[in-house]
Design a protein around this motif. Structure first.
Motif, PDB file in Angstrom:
ATOM      1  N   ALA A  54      10.464  41.785  14.923  1.00 14.73           N
ATOM      2  CA  ALA A  54      10.022  42.768  13.932  1.00 14.73           C
ATOM      3  C   ALA A  54      10.806  42.620  12.636  1.00 14.73           C
ATOM      4  O   ALA A  54      10.247  42.702  11.537  1.00 14.73           O
ATOM      5  N   ARG A  55      12.104  42.364  12.769  1.00 10.83           N
ATOM      6  CA  ARG A  55      12.925  42.196  11.565  1.00 10.83           C
ATOM      7  C   ARG A  55      12.504  40.954  10.791  1.00 10.83           C
ATOM      8  O   ARG A  55      12.402  40.984   9.561  1.00 10.83           O
ATOM      9  N   ASP A  56      12.254  39.871  11.505  1.00  8.58           N
ATOM     10  CA  ASP A  56      11.832  38.633  10.842  1.00  8.58           C
ATOM     11  C   ASP A  56      10.504  38.820  10.121  1.00  8.58           C
ATOM     12  O   ASP A  56      10.292  38.289   9.021  1.00  8.58           O
ATOM     13  N   GLN A  57       9.593  39.575  10.723  1.00 14.11           N
ATOM     14  CA  GLN A  57       8.283  39.783  10.111  1.00 14.11           C
ATOM     15  C   GLN A  57       8.362  40.737   8.917  1.00 14.11           C
ATOM     16  O   GLN A  57       7.618  40.583   7.937  1.00 14.11           O
ATOM     17  N   LEU A  58       9.260  41.715   8.990  1.00 10.74           N
ATOM     18  CA  LEU A  58       9.380  42.686   7.905  1.00 10.74           C
ATOM     19  C   LEU A  58      10.101  42.116   6.693  1.00 10.74           C
ATOM     20  O   LEU A  58       9.841  42.545   5.560  1.00 10.74           O
ATOM     21  N   ALA A  59      11.008  41.174   6.905  1.00 15.20           N
ATOM     22  CA  ALA A  59      11.872  40.694   5.823  1.00 15.20           C
ATOM     23  C   ALA A  59      11.103  40.271   4.575  1.00 15.20           C
ATOM     24  O   ALA A  59      11.381  40.768   3.471  1.00 15.20           O
ATOM     25  N   PRO A  60      10.112  39.374   4.670  1.00 10.22           N
ATOM     26  CA  PRO A  60       9.417  38.976   3.441  1.00 10.22           C
ATOM     27  C   PRO A  60       8.622  40.106   2.806  1.00 10.22           C
ATOM     28  O   PRO A  60       8.474  40.156   1.580  1.00 10.22           O
ATOM     29  N   ARG A  61       8.137  41.034   3.610  1.00  6.59           N
ATOM     30  CA  ARG A  61       7.353  42.148   3.062  1.00  6.59           C
ATOM     31  C   ARG A  61       8.244  43.092   2.260  1.00  6.59           C
ATOM     32  O   ARG A  61       7.842  43.576   1.188  1.00  6.59           O
ATOM     33  N   LEU A  62       9.449  43.361   2.739  1.00  3.44           N
ATOM     34  CA  LEU A  62      10.359  44.244   2.011  1.00  3.44           C
ATOM     35  C   LEU A  62      10.954  43.545   0.801  1.00  3.44           C
ATOM     36  O   LEU A  62      11.154  44.163  -0.260  1.00  3.44           O
ATOM     37  N   GLU A  63      11.267  42.260   0.940  1.00  2.93           N
ATOM     38  CA  GLU A  63      11.828  41.520  -0.192  1.00  2.93           C
ATOM     39  C   GLU A  63      10.840  41.453  -1.349  1.00  2.93           C
ATOM     40  O   GLU A  63      11.222  41.581  -2.520  1.00  2.93           O
ATOM     41  N   THR A  64       9.570  41.278  -1.028  1.00  3.74           N
ATOM     42  CA  THR A  64       8.547  41.253  -2.070  1.00  3.74           C
ATOM     43  C   THR A  64       8.458  42.595  -2.775  1.00  3.74           C
ATOM     44  O   THR A  64       8.343  42.665  -4.006  1.00  3.74           O
ATOM     45  N   THR A 460      10.285  66.854  -2.202  1.00  2.00           N
ATOM     46  CA  THR A 460       9.019  66.849  -2.920  1.00  2.00           C
ATOM     47  C   THR A 460       8.314  65.511  -2.714  1.00  2.00           C
ATOM     48  O   THR A 460       8.905  64.569  -2.179  1.00  2.00           O
ATOM     49  N   PRO A 461       7.052  65.398  -3.103  1.00  2.00           N
ATOM     50  CA  PRO A 461       6.364  64.114  -2.948  1.00  2.00           C
ATOM     51  C   PRO A 461       7.155  62.962  -3.543  1.00  2.00           C
ATOM     52  O   PRO A 461       7.704  63.064  -4.645  1.00  2.00           O
ATOM     53  N   SER A 462       7.226  61.861  -2.813  1.00  2.00           N
ATOM     54  CA  SER A 462       8.054  60.731  -3.239  1.00  2.00           C
ATOM     55  C   SER A 462       7.360  59.424  -2.914  1.00  2.00           C
ATOM     56  O   SER A 462       6.693  59.299  -1.882  1.00  2.00           O
ATOM     57  N   TYR A 463       7.537  58.468  -3.801  1.00  2.00           N
ATOM     58  CA  TYR A 463       7.020  57.128  -3.561  1.00  2.00           C
ATOM     59  C   TYR A 463       8.171  56.251  -3.080  1.00  2.00           C
ATOM     60  O   TYR A 463       9.228  56.209  -3.706  1.00  2.00           O
ATOM     61  N   ASP A 464       8.004  55.581  -1.975  1.00  2.00           N
ATOM     62  CA  ASP A 464       9.022  54.689  -1.426  1.00  2.00           C
ATOM     63  C   ASP A 464       8.361  53.353  -1.116  1.00  2.00           C
ATOM     64  O   ASP A 464       7.574  53.235  -0.174  1.00  2.00           O
ATOM     65  N   ARG A 465       8.674  52.344  -1.929  1.00  2.00           N
ATOM     66  CA  ARG A 465       8.024  51.043  -1.732  1.00  2.00           C
ATOM     67  C   ARG A 465       8.368  50.412  -0.396  1.00  2.00           C
ATOM     68  O   ARG A 465       7.611  49.601   0.135  1.00  2.00           O
ATOM     69  N   PHE A 466       9.519  50.793   0.180  1.00  2.00           N
ATOM     70  CA  PHE A 466       9.901  50.234   1.478  1.00  2.00           C
ATOM     71  C   PHE A 466       9.224  50.955   2.640  1.00  2.00           C
ATOM     72  O   PHE A 466       9.278  50.494   3.779  1.00  2.00           O
ATOM     73  N   GLU A 661      19.675  47.239   3.868  1.00  2.00           N
ATOM     74  CA  GLU A 661      19.703  48.521   4.571  1.00  2.00           C
ATOM     75  C   GLU A 661      18.317  48.894   5.082  1.00  2.00           C
ATOM     76  O   GLU A 661      18.148  49.310   6.233  1.00  2.00           O
ATOM     77  N   GLN A 662      17.335  48.795   4.196  1.00  2.00           N
ATOM     78  CA  GLN A 662      15.983  49.184   4.572  1.00  2.00           C
ATOM     79  C   GLN A 662      15.438  48.291   5.685  1.00  2.00           C
ATOM     80  O   GLN A 662      14.724  48.755   6.585  1.00  2.00           O
ATOM     81  N   LEU A 663      15.785  47.029   5.638  1.00  2.00           N
ATOM     82  CA  LEU A 663      15.312  46.097   6.658  1.00  2.00           C
ATOM     83  C   LEU A 663      15.866  46.462   8.025  1.00  2.00           C
ATOM     84  O   LEU A 663      15.136  46.493   9.033  1.00  2.00           O
ATOM     85  N   ASP A 664      17.154  46.752   8.105  1.00  2.00           N
ATOM     86  CA  ASP A 664      17.737  47.184   9.381  1.00  2.00           C
ATOM     87  C   ASP A 664      17.084  48.469   9.879  1.00  2.00           C
ATOM     88  O   ASP A 664      16.747  48.606  11.068  1.00  2.00           O
ATOM     89  N   ARG A 665      16.921  49.415   8.964  1.00  3.93           N
ATOM     90  CA  ARG A 665      16.397  50.733   9.337  1.00  3.93           C
ATOM     91  C   ARG A 665      14.970  50.630   9.878  1.00  3.93           C
ATOM     92  O   ARG A 665      14.649  51.168  10.938  1.00  3.93           O
TER      93      ARG A 665
END
Length: 678
Positions: A54-64, A460-466, A661-665
């Motif tokens: 899961a971490r390997d698959q998420l890495a490029p998506r979060l980095e982008t 409040t409403p928040s946008y989080d790209r991760f 941090e976000q990737l680990d989480r």
């Protein structure tokens, strides 16, 4: 079955108010080689568990998604418009200025060129914009050097070293000189020792505004905020989040010579948040108004009875949260059911109009600025599906123009719904439920429930790209507006503090149970998430209701509520939590303190995060809790701790560290909630 490192028990037993308290991991509060070795073993264990597909698959998506520009709110001044801007390929935001809104920005300070670990965390321009001061810190420690720049040339005018927890609310320009609040250091345990100082740039020296009121009258555990107008310094001493004492500095001139602090508003049990301009003090207050109102008085007044303050904006069914002065107007931010609105009034309180905002919009407390000398204001807003944008408004024409904005990183069609859930005492608790269009309520969706519940902090409403990949993959994100915040005013806050803290936890459980009952998810696929005071919430959740969650993400948390006041800023939080030294407070703190309520049983998977450089919440909380839960856990789910260096409670992180941090989480949550990439 995961096998965490074995932690040595070194039993400490002490009696508190007639009860024997056992603390077998107190040695993890220290900062020595043995603790460092223990932290390293825990990090290695976390690496093993989190090193998944899961971490390997998420890495490029979060980095982008990290490679996008970020824009801070613009601060308008006569000589320019100041803004922090982070380019898509940079780690830190630069401090910039432009002569007008259409001009290209000029870089004044670029942390990307500084040594690794240093950050620019705040700035404040002088009244005309000819100078700008900013705070520079190392390793996210919030211990600042203050640099003053010439805003036209970018040249350094002066640097003030070791100012402690200096910040923009504790900074007030007086023409080309300034007052500022400085504190002691985290290393020396003196962060709560504060002093107001006056600095003369030409002379290159600072002098203390020495007055016994700083400690004798208002107490030592207060946080001053400063404002300056017409040769008058206005000081609000905030004792926690429920009480303020407002004073002014009375002397023959702006310099602190032969003067004294004189009470401006008579003492009363209420909060006052001043904003000063042209000899008038405008105050947001909850005095006789739990949802707050705007009042005003002359800056030279003395001991004004709160009942005699001029009321400009009365209390309404919305909660007023912030105000700025913009020329001859006041721009007031308010919230209804945690959604933001902006209203414009003249300085006498006559309503001029509303700022047009999209539905489900949030404007953060620090994301509204104004120029007292011109009819201009700016704000930074966001929604759950729209990245933050920065806008400029005029109070004279009512026009609003977007200055900076980026496109969303996804064309995801989101559904945003606010639902209400009945808490244990019958209180209706709202929560935003967010998911992609087409997600079915089949009782089996991976769901993350986020909460905070304290210190008048509104979610409040928040946008989080991760967060976007999780939503793309069918996840449900839920943001609960628990008591302890101020979404519905000071009454809502007080219902979640001190002896009422259990209400916050019960609110959280009510939302969690409601999500299950409404077939969004089931406990095995539901995760609790929170940071700081929200980390306390998560710690209480996994010790009180481990049956309700399949996983928990707990960041920079308070967890030992019998010793929190012994470290860093902890003593100042006794206003919110109560003090363990008080027998009555001890009873309710002991009843919910997560660390003191760990017992031998099966726990859901927990991912603790802390930082070696945290100068707010001591990392010992997370260390001790991890050790105790690992030893007591009879189940097969992992209890993990990640400790990061060269960072603190959350301020000043480079983007590269944020991605890590976000990737680990999210890798942890994907694994524990069995989320599949779509």
């Amino acid at each position: 079955m995961h096998d965490p490192p074995v932690t040595e028990r070194r039993e400490v037993v002490e009696e508190m108010h007639g009860e024997e308290i056992r603390d077998p991991y107190r040695w993890l509060e220290d900062d020595n080689e043995g603790v460092h070795e223990w932290v390293e073993r825990q990090n290695e264990y976390a690496d093993r568990v989190l090193g998944s597909d899961a971490r390997d698959q998420l890495a490029p998506r979060l980095e982008t998604r990290a490679a996008v520009p970020e824009y801070g709110v613009v601060t308008p001044r006569e000589r320019g418009y100041f803004q922090t801007i982070e380019a898509a390929d940079e780690d830190h935001a630069k401090l910039c200025v432009r002569s007008d809104l259409d001009a290209a920005p000029t870089v004044l300070a670029d942390p990307n060129e500084w040594p690794d670990g240093e950050s620019l965390d705040w700035y404040t321009p002088s009244p005309d914009g000819s100078l700008v001061a900013y705070g520079r810190a190392e390793g996210g420690e919030e211990q600042y050097d203050v640099t003053v720049l010439d805003a036209e040339t970018g040249e350094t005018v002066e640097v003030l070293r070791d100012c402690g927890r200096a910040g923009p609310e504790g900074f007030a320009w007086s023409d080309e000189n300034f007052y500022y609040v400085t504190s002691g250091s985290a290393d020396e345990g003196t962060q709560l020792e504060k002093q107001i100082r006056y600095h003369e740039l030409d002379a290159g020296e600072s002098r203390a505004v020495d007055d016994p009121v700083l400690t004798d009258d208002v107490g030592e555990h207060v946080w001053p905020s400063l404002g300056y107008t017409d040769d008058t310094l206005v000081v609000a001493f905030h004792a926690g989040w429920t009480h303020s004492d407002v004073y002014r500095w009375e002397s023959d001139g702006p310099a602190p010579a032969d003067g004294e602090l004189v009470r401006l508003v008579a003492d009363t049990d209420a909060s006052f948040r001043p904003n000063v301009a042209d000899g008038t003090v405008y105050m947001l207050t909850d005095y006789e108004a739990p949802r707050s109102r705007v009042v005003a008085c002359d800056a030279t007044a003395t001991e004004t009875d709160p009942d005699d303050l001029a009321e400009l904006v009365p209390e309404s069914d919305e909660t007023l949260t912030y105000l700025v002065v913009a020329g001859d107007s006041l721009v007031v931010q308010s919230q209804r059911d945690a959604r933001s609105s902006l209203s414009v009034y003249d300085r006498d309180g006559d309503h001029r109009g509303e700022v047009d905002l999209p539905e489900d919009t949030a404007v953060g407390r620090g994301d509204l600025t104004g120029d007292p000398e011109a009819p201009e204001f700016c704000f930074r807003a966001q929604t759950f599906d729209r990245p933050p944008w920065v806008a400029h408004g005029r109070t004279d024409t009512g026009e609003t123009t977007t200055i900076s904005e980026r496109d969303p990183e996804s064309d995801l069609d989101l559904v945003v719904e606010q639902r209400f859930f009945e808490s244990a005492d019958g209180t209706e608790v709202p929560a935003f439920v967010v998911h992609r269009d087409g997600v079915e309520r089949d009782g089996d969706n991976p769901t993350v429930l986020y909460g905070y519940g304290g210190f008048r902090i509104n979610l409040t409403p928040s946008y989080d790209r991760f967060r976007v990949p999780f939503l793309e993959d069918g996840g449900v994100y839920v943001q609960a507006n628990l008591r302890g915040g101020a979404e519905y005013g000071e009454d809502w806050h007080r219902q979640g503090m001190r002896e009422n803290k259990q209400n916050v936890f019960d609110d959280f459980y009510a939302v969690a149970e409601g999500l299950v009952d409404a077939d969004y998810t089931r406990p095995e696929r539901l995760a609790a998430m929170g940071r700081s005071n929200g980390g306390l919430l998560v710690g209480a959740a996994v010790t009180q209701r481990p049956d309700l969650f399949g996983a928990a993400s707990c960041g920079v948390p308070l967890l030992d509520m019998l010793r929190f006041h012994e470290f860093l800023l902890g003593e100042s939080w006794t206003v919110e939590y109560g003090s363990p030294e008080d027998p009555e407070a001890f009873e309710y703190l002991r009843a919910y303190s997560p660390y003191n309520n760990v017992e031998e049983r099966a726990y859901p998977a927990v991912y603790f995060e802390t930082a070696a450089g945290d100068t707010r919440v001591h990392p010992g909380h997370a260390r001790k809790m991890t050790a105790r839960m690992q030893a007591a856990n009879t189940g097969e789910e992992p209890i993990l701790l990640r400790t990061r260096t060269e960072t603190g409670h959350g301020v000043g992180k480079p983007t590269s560290m944020t991605v890590s941090e976000q990737l680990d989480r999210w890798a942890f949550l994907y694994d524990q909630l069995d989320v599949s990439e779509t």
